[in-house]
Scaffold this motif. Sequence first.
Motif, PDB file in Angstrom:
ATOM      1  N   LYS A  10      -4.087  -4.270  -7.519  1.00 21.24           N
ATOM      2  CA  LYS A  10      -4.803  -3.229  -6.788  1.00 21.24           C
ATOM      3  C   LYS A  10      -3.830  -2.510  -5.865  1.00 21.24           C
ATOM      4  CE  LYS A  10      -8.944  -4.193  -5.428  1.00 21.24           C
ATOM      5  NZ  LYS A  10     -10.066  -4.785  -4.699  1.00 21.24           N
ATOM      6  N   GLU A  11      -4.333  -1.589  -5.063  1.00 21.23           N
ATOM      7  CA  GLU A  11      -3.515  -0.872  -4.083  1.00 21.23           C
ATOM      8  C   GLU A  11      -3.160  -1.784  -2.922  1.00 21.23           C
ATOM      9  OE1 GLU A  11      -2.429   2.329  -4.534  1.00 21.23           O
ATOM     10  OE2 GLU A  11      -3.365   2.124  -6.507  1.00 21.23           O
ATOM     11  N   ASN A  12      -2.195  -1.372  -2.124  1.00 20.62           N
ATOM     12  CA  ASN A  12      -1.801  -2.067  -0.892  1.00 20.62           C
ATOM     13  C   ASN A  12      -1.337  -3.503  -1.121  1.00 20.62           C
ATOM     14  OD1 ASN A  12      -2.429   0.229   0.687  1.00 20.62           O
ATOM     15  ND2 ASN A  12      -4.579  -0.341   0.632  1.00 20.62           N
ATOM     16  N   TYR A  13      -0.699  -3.746  -2.244  1.00 17.52           N
ATOM     17  CA  TYR A  13      -0.120  -5.060  -2.571  1.00 17.52           C
ATOM     18  C   TYR A  13      -1.163  -6.174  -2.639  1.00 17.52           C
ATOM     19  CZ  TYR A  13       3.970  -2.349  -1.446  1.00 17.52           C
ATOM     20  OH  TYR A  13       4.916  -1.358  -1.401  1.00 17.52           O
ATOM     21  N   ASP A  28      -3.206 -11.264  -1.032  1.00 17.47           N
ATOM     22  CA  ASP A  28      -2.392 -10.242  -0.383  1.00 17.47           C
ATOM     23  C   ASP A  28      -0.924 -10.644  -0.460  1.00 17.47           C
ATOM     24  OD1 ASP A  28      -1.273  -8.285   1.199  1.00 17.47           O
ATOM     25  OD2 ASP A  28      -2.451  -8.766   2.985  1.00 17.47           O
ATOM     26  N   SER A  30       1.575  -8.708   0.577  1.00 14.54           N
ATOM     27  CA  SER A  30       2.360  -8.004   1.602  1.00 14.54           C
ATOM     28  C   SER A  30       3.104  -8.911   2.589  1.00 14.54           C
ATOM     29  CB  SER A  30       1.515  -6.967   2.333  1.00 14.54           C
ATOM     30  OG  SER A  30       0.462  -7.559   3.031  1.00 14.54           O
ATOM     31  N   LYS A  42       8.097  -4.320  -3.486  1.00 12.08           N
ATOM     32  CA  LYS A  42       7.725  -3.120  -2.728  1.00 12.08           C
ATOM     33  C   LYS A  42       7.592  -1.901  -3.633  1.00 12.08           C
ATOM     34  CE  LYS A  42       9.724  -4.400   1.717  1.00 12.08           C
ATOM     35  NZ  LYS A  42      10.708  -4.018   2.747  1.00 12.08           N
ATOM     36  N   HIS A  44       5.949   0.015  -6.216  1.00 12.85           N
ATOM     37  CA  HIS A  44       4.573  -0.076  -6.733  1.00 12.85           C
ATOM     38  C   HIS A  44       4.516  -0.227  -8.251  1.00 12.85           C
ATOM     39  CE1 HIS A  44       2.553   0.529  -2.923  1.00 12.85           C
ATOM     40  NE2 HIS A  44       3.437   1.464  -2.640  1.00 12.85           N
TER      41      HIS A  44
END
Length: 78
Positions: A10-13, A28, A30, A42, A44
């Motif tokens: 998905k988005e945002n790691y 997550d 991140s 990092k 994408h």
Amino acid sequence: MLQVVKLYPKENYLLHMGLSNGKEGEFDVSPWLDMGIFKELKDHDYFRQVRITFGDIAWPNEQDFSADTVELELQSYI
């Protein structure tokens, strides 16, 4: 043996994950992005190349997380 059975980047790691024990949620990545081999995530396009490998998750250049680590960090919907 615990295994990852579902995986959707998905988005945002974030990775939407499902485990063999029925747990499902978001993992997550991140917090690891500034650590050693994980810096490459990092990018994408590269991040989206994640795959299930032998019940764990991994990227082409051998960054990986075990199903046990995923379970500990999983933000569950249940």
